[in-house]
Structure formats: C-alpha cells, structure tokens
Design an enzyme around this catalytic site. Sequence first.
Site, mmCIF file in Angstrom:
data_model
loop_
_atom_site.group_PDB
_atom_site.id
_atom_site.type_symbol
_atom_site.label_atom_id
_atom_site.label_comp_id
_atom_site.label_asym_id
_atom_site.label_seq_id
_atom_site.Cartn_x
_atom_site.Cartn_y
_atom_site.Cartn_z
ATOM 1 N N ASP A 1 38.020 43.267 11.441
ATOM 2 C CA ASP A 1 38.995 44.124 12.151
ATOM 3 C C ASP A 1 40.113 44.624 11.247
ATOM 4 O O ASP A 1 41.255 44.748 11.683
ATOM 5 C CB ASP A 1 39.620 43.362 13.327
ATOM 6 C CG ASP A 1 38.619 43.088 14.426
ATOM 7 O OD1 ASP A 1 37.566 43.743 14.441
ATOM 8 O OD2 ASP A 1 38.884 42.222 15.267
ATOM 9 N N ASP B 1 38.853 34.526 22.555
ATOM 10 C CA ASP B 1 39.323 35.712 21.826
ATOM 11 C C ASP B 1 40.834 35.864 21.914
ATOM 12 O O ASP B 1 41.444 36.548 21.082
ATOM 13 C CB ASP B 1 38.688 36.980 22.408
ATOM 14 C CG ASP B 1 37.198 37.030 22.189
ATOM 15 O OD1 ASP B 1 36.739 36.653 21.098
ATOM 16 O OD2 ASP B 1 36.472 37.449 23.118
#
Length: 572
Positions: free
Chosen positions: A287, A511
């Site tokens: 990411d 997450d």
Amino acid sequence: MNVWRRLSGPRRALALAGAGVLVAGGLVTIPVTAAQAATQCDIAYSANEWPGGFTASITIKNVGDPINGWTLGWTFPNSGQRVQQGWSAEFTQSGSQVTARSLSYNGTLATGASTSIGFNGAWSGSNPKPTSFTLNGVTCNGGTTPPTTPPPTGSKVDNPYAGVRGYVNPEWKAKADAEPGGSRISNNPTAVWLDRIAAINGTPDSSSNGAFGVRDHLEEALRQGAGYIQFVIYNLPGRDCAALASNGELGPNDLPRYKAEYIDPIAAIQADPKYRNIRIINIIEIDSLPNLVTNTSGQAGGTAMCDTVKANGAYVNGVGYALAKLGTLGNVYNYIDAAHHGWIGWDTNFGPTADLLKTAAVASGSTVANVHGFIVNTANYSALREPYVKITDTVNGTSVRQSKWIDWNFYVDELSFAQAFRQKLVQVGFDANIGMLIDTSRNGWGGTARPTGPGATTSVDTYVNGGRIDRRIHAGNWCNQSGAGLGERPRSAPEPGIDAYVWVKPPGESDGSSELIPNDEGKGFDRMCDPTYTGNARNGNSATGALPNAPISGAWFSAQFQELMRNAYPAL
C-alpha cells in the site's frame, strides 16, 4: 573505453563487514604485506551471481598512511566479465582491466578508515573473482585470507517457493489452533509482519506481532527445516498515506530513521550466514507506491499525506533503500507490492504504476536486479478468478465494463491482472524472469452466497452483480469484509508467470478497528472499518461491508477467522 559514474541519489550503504554479506561468488580479503610502502590496503570483494550477471561489492580499508584521493585497480580473470553500472566511484574498463576512482565525498581515508563501492556486471563463460588489487598503484597482494564467517554459496533460484516447505509461524499457529476447527489450516505458511521497529526484536506485550523477533523466527525456521520464510517489510515514513487504520510510527520526514533503525537491523540479521540455506522472502512495503499514483491532490480521495511523501521522495527512496540493502544478500528474494486489479486496473493507473515501481527499483543505489518479483492482492479480497463474468462480455450490446461494479476497469479478477501486469513490468525494464505472487488468504468467497452461474441479462448490472463471486459491496472496500472466505491454499507455480499463491495476510488478523481504540502501537482508526459508515469518493460512497466489533490492525479477530473458514473456497 567506457565510463560509468555512480548512480544518482543517496549513496548506497554496503555494510560488508558488519552485516556479513551473503554472496554467491565468494568473498576474498586481500591484505597488504608489511614490506609495502606508505600506501597499504585491505580489500574485501564479494559477488552475488545469477546466470549472465552479478552484483559486486568492494570494501577498501586503508591500513597505511592517510590518503587524499584513491584509485583502485584490478584485472578480471575472464575476458567475458564486464562492469555495466557502478556506484560510489567512477568506473572505467579497458579489456579486462578495471579502474575505480574516488569521488569528492569518499576520497579521503584516514588510517584504518574504510569505504565501500559496488557495481553491476555481466559475464559469459565463468565469473571468477579477481585475485589481486592495487590502490594508488601499490599492490594489495599479501595473500588470500578467508572471511571470519564463511558466506553462503549458490545462485538465487528462479522460484524460491518451488520444491521446499514454507515456514509456519508458531505464534499465528497457536492462535489458529485455539479456534474451533482452526487446526485444519494452522499448518499453512503465513508471513511475519514487521510493522514497526520494535517488531525486529519482538513485542511480547502488544496486541499484534508477538514475542518472536526476526532472529527468533529464523531460528525456528531452522528448527522446522523450512525451505523458505516470508517477512513483510512495512514501516515506511508516512506509511499507507491514504488510510488511517494502518498508519505507522514514522512521520513523513523520518526516512533516516527508517534506514538506520529499521532496514539496516533487518538486513544485518538476514545476512547472518547461519541462515544461508533458508530462502528469505521479503514483501516490500504494501500500500505504498500505488498511493502516489491514485491518492494525491486532484484525485478522488487525495490526501495531504500522500502529497507530502510524493514530494519528499520518502516512499520511492525508502523502497529503493530496502531493495538495495536486502537484494544483495544471496538467499534473499524481494517482491514489491503492486496493489490489485480493483486499484490500478484502469489504463490511467496501470502504466503509471509500473513506471513508478521501476523508478523506486533504481532509487537509493538499487537496481532492478534487486527485485525478484511482485505481489498483488496483499491483505485484500479481490477474487482470484471470476468464472461467470469476463471483461469481454456484453449484455444486449453493452460492455460489462460499463457496469457499476467494474466501472470501466480492464480486469475483473487477480489472476488475469497479475499476468498482464507482469508483462507490463517487463516492458518497463524489469527482468523477463520476474515472478508474481497472489495473496489468496481471504479471497475465496465460498459459502452459500457463492453464485453458481451468470447473472440475469436484464442489464449489465444485473448480469455482473448476479454472477460475480466477489460479494463485496464495492471493490474499494478493504477492511474486515463480511462474507469473505479463505482462498487457495499456499502453493508454488500454480499458473504461468505466478511464483506462488501465498497467505501473506495471516487469516484472523484484523485490518483495523471498527471504532476508535486508543493504543500505543501506532494504529489509527479508519471509518472504512466502521460497518455504519456510508463511504467516501474512493468507494463510490457505498457502505463499507466491514464486520463489527473488530480490534486494531494486526490484532486477533476470532469472528473474522471463523467466517473465513466457514466461507472458504475451496472448502475446508
């Protein structure tokens, strides 16, 4: 005669002596004899070799009088050995003779001082190491002394996952085994996440990570007889600039800390020759780089943090430095994160992301040779295959690309995207033998909600929504997705161009928290993890589809683990 100058950007750090460099070509130390003149030298030369190419590292130690400006010379034993690109010196080659001249910043060497240089080279026939060096015309020829710790031998394999058993993280296994039915999957290899500096030595009192540090995991890998182990390198300055749940401990201007306190210690441990027979696989900074393409000013959901780390080069130079430090180790394999099809599958993102990955791969003294491949779908939910929806399908003359779900994307699943993106990466300059990884830890989408055939042909939307097995509300939803299941089990070489299906995100690790939970682990709160949130521009202002009652990022989430097992495809 050709001349190569050092690479642009920060000087490459080559800590040969302190880190115990892993090499294929061997390391030779050539001290000077006592009878030499005032210029006396000790040279350490190592080479990491692959078919037709190699990266060489040289440490010059001055053991004589102080030097102000130096010229290092040697002769390659084989006429087929060539310097191609060097750093930290000006290289010239004529025939088999090579000269490396100091630059302005490293020409002065006090007595006992050292400096390191290096180059990428090519070879044909054989690649023997030089046996004699000169410094300012004085031969360093006191004989060959073996290194204090013998380096590992052998070239890197094409696919580090092939033919060997993966490391099972005992800390994750214990959590999985404690769950009803968890023993069915607890012996699968999962990655170890190094998401902060403290994780290098272990974090026994945290809600994520565990007491094991990098060395502990490598020792356990030896005990298990594992052939490979996977680490996630995940601590860039201003990390995950478009999200909040996974922001890290380092600010956007903390690149020096990232290098000295995070990457350097990891490299030093991984370089220990004790671990030479373990294939160490590093997943580099998920990411990160794709955020610089899609989430800066002028784009939907652009953030000030993404603007900052794009402008100051923190991501590009951080990734480049990690590649340079880790990629020269002979048994280490770097795979850079390359997002997923639902992020960069559009032509406006596809090519620019490949170009940016290439830019990072040659930043901070790195080269593309330090990149073994790429990984897609890391910690994400995109389906491996969509059997009932193809990007070429039309409904009543209208392309499925016009559906709300696909939204003009050129891909509908990860396998087709990974194979196509691999071809693009080769086109922009990466090696033709690079391999792709696909994280299948949570993209199974099985259970009773899994479609068994195409959707109704009333419209492109009914067709796509009725037939797609990815049951998320929107492809931009990424946090603790309701209805998700375990995907393909980890295995090597499942498809052309794919090195492995992997479980890089350990199933059962959250997450992010579904509400704000104060913590001292650098974990923030992102509304995309809140099941009551109605979304933003990045997910089409849709509901998040996130599970409730989730803990902070990385912490164990029993409800998610049970749901993943329940919806696994292939089924458990």
